[in-house]
Motif scaffolding. Structure first.
Motif, PDB file in Angstrom:
ATOM      1  N   ARG A  75      32.068  26.802  49.195  1.00 61.88           N
ATOM      2  CA  ARG A  75      32.491  25.599  49.926  1.00 61.88           C
ATOM      3  C   ARG A  75      33.238  24.614  49.034  1.00 61.88           C
ATOM      4  N   THR A  76      32.787  24.464  47.796  1.00 62.67           N
ATOM      5  CA  THR A  76      33.375  23.449  46.918  1.00 62.67           C
ATOM      6  C   THR A  76      34.518  23.975  46.071  1.00 62.67           C
ATOM      7  N   ASP A  77      34.759  25.284  46.125  1.00 61.72           N
ATOM      8  CA  ASP A  77      35.860  25.865  45.362  1.00 61.72           C
ATOM      9  C   ASP A  77      37.166  25.433  46.002  1.00 61.72           C
ATOM     10  N   HIS A  78      37.989  24.754  45.227  1.00 62.20           N
ATOM     11  CA  HIS A  78      39.258  24.270  45.755  1.00 62.20           C
ATOM     12  C   HIS A  78      40.321  25.345  45.613  1.00 62.20           C
ATOM     13  N   PRO A  79      41.063  25.621  46.697  1.00 65.82           N
ATOM     14  CA  PRO A  79      42.115  26.641  46.610  1.00 65.82           C
ATOM     15  C   PRO A  79      43.113  26.301  45.514  1.00 65.82           C
ATOM     16  N   SER A  80      43.518  27.315  44.782  1.00 64.74           N
ATOM     17  CA  SER A  80      44.508  27.110  43.737  1.00 64.74           C
ATOM     18  C   SER A  80      45.260  28.408  43.517  1.00 64.74           C
ATOM     19  N   SER A  81      46.174  28.362  42.599  1.00 68.37           N
ATOM     20  CA  SER A  81      46.958  29.553  42.308  1.00 68.37           C
ATOM     21  C   SER A  81      46.265  30.433  41.282  1.00 68.37           C
ATOM     22  N   ILE A  82      45.070  30.043  40.861  1.00 69.15           N
ATOM     23  CA  ILE A  82      44.323  30.852  39.914  1.00 69.15           C
ATOM     24  C   ILE A  82      42.881  30.902  40.430  1.00 69.15           C
ATOM     25  N   GLY A  83      42.293  32.047  40.369  1.00 67.56           N
ATOM     26  CA  GLY A  83      40.927  32.180  40.850  1.00 67.56           C
ATOM     27  C   GLY A  83      40.614  33.617  41.209  1.00 67.56           C
ATOM     28  N   LEU A  84      39.373  33.836  41.601  1.00 68.45           N
ATOM     29  CA  LEU A  84      38.921  35.177  41.957  1.00 68.45           C
ATOM     30  C   LEU A  84      38.974  35.341  43.468  1.00 68.45           C
ATOM     31  N   LEU A  85      39.748  36.304  43.900  1.00 65.82           N
ATOM     32  CA  LEU A  85      39.948  36.562  45.322  1.00 65.82           C
ATOM     33  C   LEU A  85      38.992  37.638  45.801  1.00 65.82           C
ATOM     34  N   ALA A  86      38.511  37.479  47.023  1.00 65.83           N
ATOM     35  CA  ALA A  86      37.696  38.514  47.648  1.00 65.83           C
ATOM     36  C   ALA A  86      38.580  39.734  47.882  1.00 65.83           C
ATOM     37  N   VAL A  87      38.046  40.913  47.610  1.00 69.10           N
ATOM     38  CA  VAL A  87      38.758  42.170  47.855  1.00 69.10           C
ATOM     39  C   VAL A  87      38.178  42.763  49.132  1.00 69.10           C
ATOM     40  N   GLU A  88      39.007  42.809  50.171  1.00 73.20           N
ATOM     41  CA  GLU A  88      38.584  43.316  51.478  1.00 73.20           C
ATOM     42  C   GLU A  88      39.305  44.628  51.780  1.00 73.20           C
ATOM     43  N   ARG A  89      38.534  45.634  52.173  1.00 74.39           N
ATOM     44  CA  ARG A  89      39.160  46.880  52.622  1.00 74.39           C
ATOM     45  C   ARG A  89      39.658  46.642  54.042  1.00 74.39           C
ATOM     46  N   LYS A  90      40.958  46.871  54.250  1.00 71.87           N
ATOM     47  CA  LYS A  90      41.556  46.583  55.550  1.00 71.87           C
ATOM     48  C   LYS A  90      40.991  47.479  56.646  1.00 71.87           C
ATOM     49  N   ALA A  91      40.840  48.765  56.379  1.00 74.09           N
ATOM     50  CA  ALA A  91      40.371  49.697  57.414  1.00 74.09           C
ATOM     51  C   ALA A  91      38.931  49.388  57.829  1.00 74.09           C
ATOM     52  N   ALA A  92      38.071  49.130  56.861  1.00 77.18           N
ATOM     53  CA  ALA A  92      36.656  48.886  57.153  1.00 77.18           C
ATOM     54  C   ALA A  92      36.358  47.413  57.435  1.00 77.18           C
ATOM     55  N   ARG A  93      37.282  46.528  57.061  1.00 77.27           N
ATOM     56  CA  ARG A  93      37.122  45.083  57.226  1.00 77.27           C
ATOM     57  C   ARG A  93      35.863  44.566  56.534  1.00 77.27           C
ATOM     58  N   ASP A  94      35.613  45.099  55.328  1.00 78.02           N
ATOM     59  CA  ASP A  94      34.454  44.649  54.553  1.00 78.02           C
ATOM     60  C   ASP A  94      34.899  44.223  53.160  1.00 78.02           C
ATOM     61  N   VAL A  95      34.194  43.257  52.613  1.00 77.06           N
ATOM     62  CA  VAL A  95      34.483  42.774  51.267  1.00 77.06           C
ATOM     63  C   VAL A  95      33.666  43.601  50.286  1.00 77.06           C
ATOM     64  N   ILE A  96      34.346  44.078  49.228  1.00 76.88           N
ATOM     65  CA  ILE A  96      33.696  44.977  48.273  1.00 76.88           C
ATOM     66  C   ILE A  96      33.662  44.410  46.857  1.00 76.88           C
ATOM     67  N   GLY A  97      34.132  43.179  46.664  1.00 73.69           N
ATOM     68  CA  GLY A  97      34.115  42.588  45.331  1.00 73.69           C
ATOM     69  C   GLY A  97      35.190  41.540  45.174  1.00 73.69           C
ATOM     70  N   TYR A  98      35.626  41.362  43.930  1.00 68.05           N
ATOM     71  CA  TYR A  98      36.660  40.365  43.654  1.00 68.05           C
ATOM     72  C   TYR A  98      37.635  40.882  42.607  1.00 68.05           C
ATOM     73  N   CYS A  99      38.802  40.251  42.602  1.00 69.60           N
ATOM     74  CA  CYS A  99      39.816  40.491  41.580  1.00 69.60           C
ATOM     75  C   CYS A  99      40.690  39.251  41.556  1.00 69.60           C
ATOM     76  N   GLY A 100      41.118  38.862  40.376  1.00 69.01           N
ATOM     77  CA  GLY A 100      41.984  37.699  40.292  1.00 69.01           C
ATOM     78  C   GLY A 100      42.196  37.251  38.869  1.00 69.01           C
ATOM     79  N   LEU A 101      42.634  36.029  38.744  1.00 67.36           N
ATOM     80  CA  LEU A 101      42.919  35.437  37.442  1.00 67.36           C
ATOM     81  C   LEU A 101      41.956  34.294  37.187  1.00 67.36           C
ATOM     82  N   ILE A 102      41.468  34.220  35.957  1.00 67.30           N
ATOM     83  CA  ILE A 102      40.636  33.101  35.549  1.00 67.30           C
ATOM     84  C   ILE A 102      41.228  32.497  34.291  1.00 67.30           C
ATOM     85  N   ASP A 103      40.890  31.246  34.060  1.00 68.80           N
ATOM     86  CA  ASP A 103      41.307  30.603  32.823  1.00 68.80           C
ATOM     87  C   ASP A 103      40.380  31.108  31.738  1.00 68.80           C
ATOM     88  N   GLY A 104      40.842  32.095  31.009  1.00 70.68           N
ATOM     89  CA  GLY A 104      40.023  32.693  29.970  1.00 70.68           C
ATOM     90  C   GLY A 104      39.926  31.842  28.722  1.00 70.68           C
TER      91      GLY A 104
END
Length: 178
Positions: free
Chosen positions: A64-93
């Motif tokens: 809820r408090t995560d503000h949308p930005s151009s960097i962050g971890l995105l939910a990975v959703e399988r389109k066929a099954a319509r289920d979320v299986i994890g995340y992938c994205g960019l973080i400030d390392g």
């Protein structure tokens, strides 16, 4: 891969099989499942603690408090099954420069060995290149052979830098020019 940035600067990426998008509050249960599946060699601050934290409610609040930005971890959703299986994205390392973030991914065990982490990583790399990033970093424990394979497939190379931890293993630092 197609990419879109919605009005709140939310990144949405699409591949043949996957949709990478911001997390929804109801998906906190998936985040909690990721926490429960982590290898016991992962440091304690990244696993469920003895008191059961983080709870689903705490993860919901985080979403809820995560503000949308151009960097962050995105939910990975399988389109066929319509289920979320994890995340992938960019973080400030914090490795070298804010213009050189870190690629991060984690998928539920039931979705391993199907190429999803590689596919999601390619989508994030393509988006990063289109966004003007010139180099990305990644960190991985030396014992995590599956993640090391994914990083090799998406053309990251190991650097000479390593962080040795006798309890949790050696963390390898990899990089990739875009």
């Amino acid at each position: 891969m197609t990419a879109a940035v919605t009005p709140g600067r939310e990144v949405v990426l699409e591949t043949d099989r996957l949709l990478l998008r911001p997390w929804r509050v109801a998906e906190a249960v998936i985040q909690r499942e990721l926490w429960t599946e982590r290898d016991p060699r992962v440091p304690p601050h990244r696993r469920i603690d003895a008191d059961g934290h983080p709870t689903v409610a705490e993860l919901e609040d985080s979403i809820r408090t995560d503000h949308p930005s151009s960097i962050g971890l995105l939910a990975v959703e399988r389109k066929a099954a319509r289920d979320v299986i994890g995340y992938c994205g960019l973080i400030d390392g914090g490795r070298e420069s804010p213009r050189e973030p870190e690629l991060a991914f984690e998928l539920l065990r039931r979705s391993w060995r199907q190429g999803y982490a590689t596919e999601a990583s390619w989508a994030v790399l393509d988006w990063a290149r289109l966004s003007g990033y010139e180099r990305l970093w990644a960190t991985v424990w030396d014992w995590n052979t599956a993640s090391r394979r994914v990083l090799t497939k998406v053309r990251f190379t190991e650097t000479e830098r390593k962080e040795v931890d006798p309890t949790h293993g050696t963390t390898l630092l990899l990089t990739r020019r875009l």
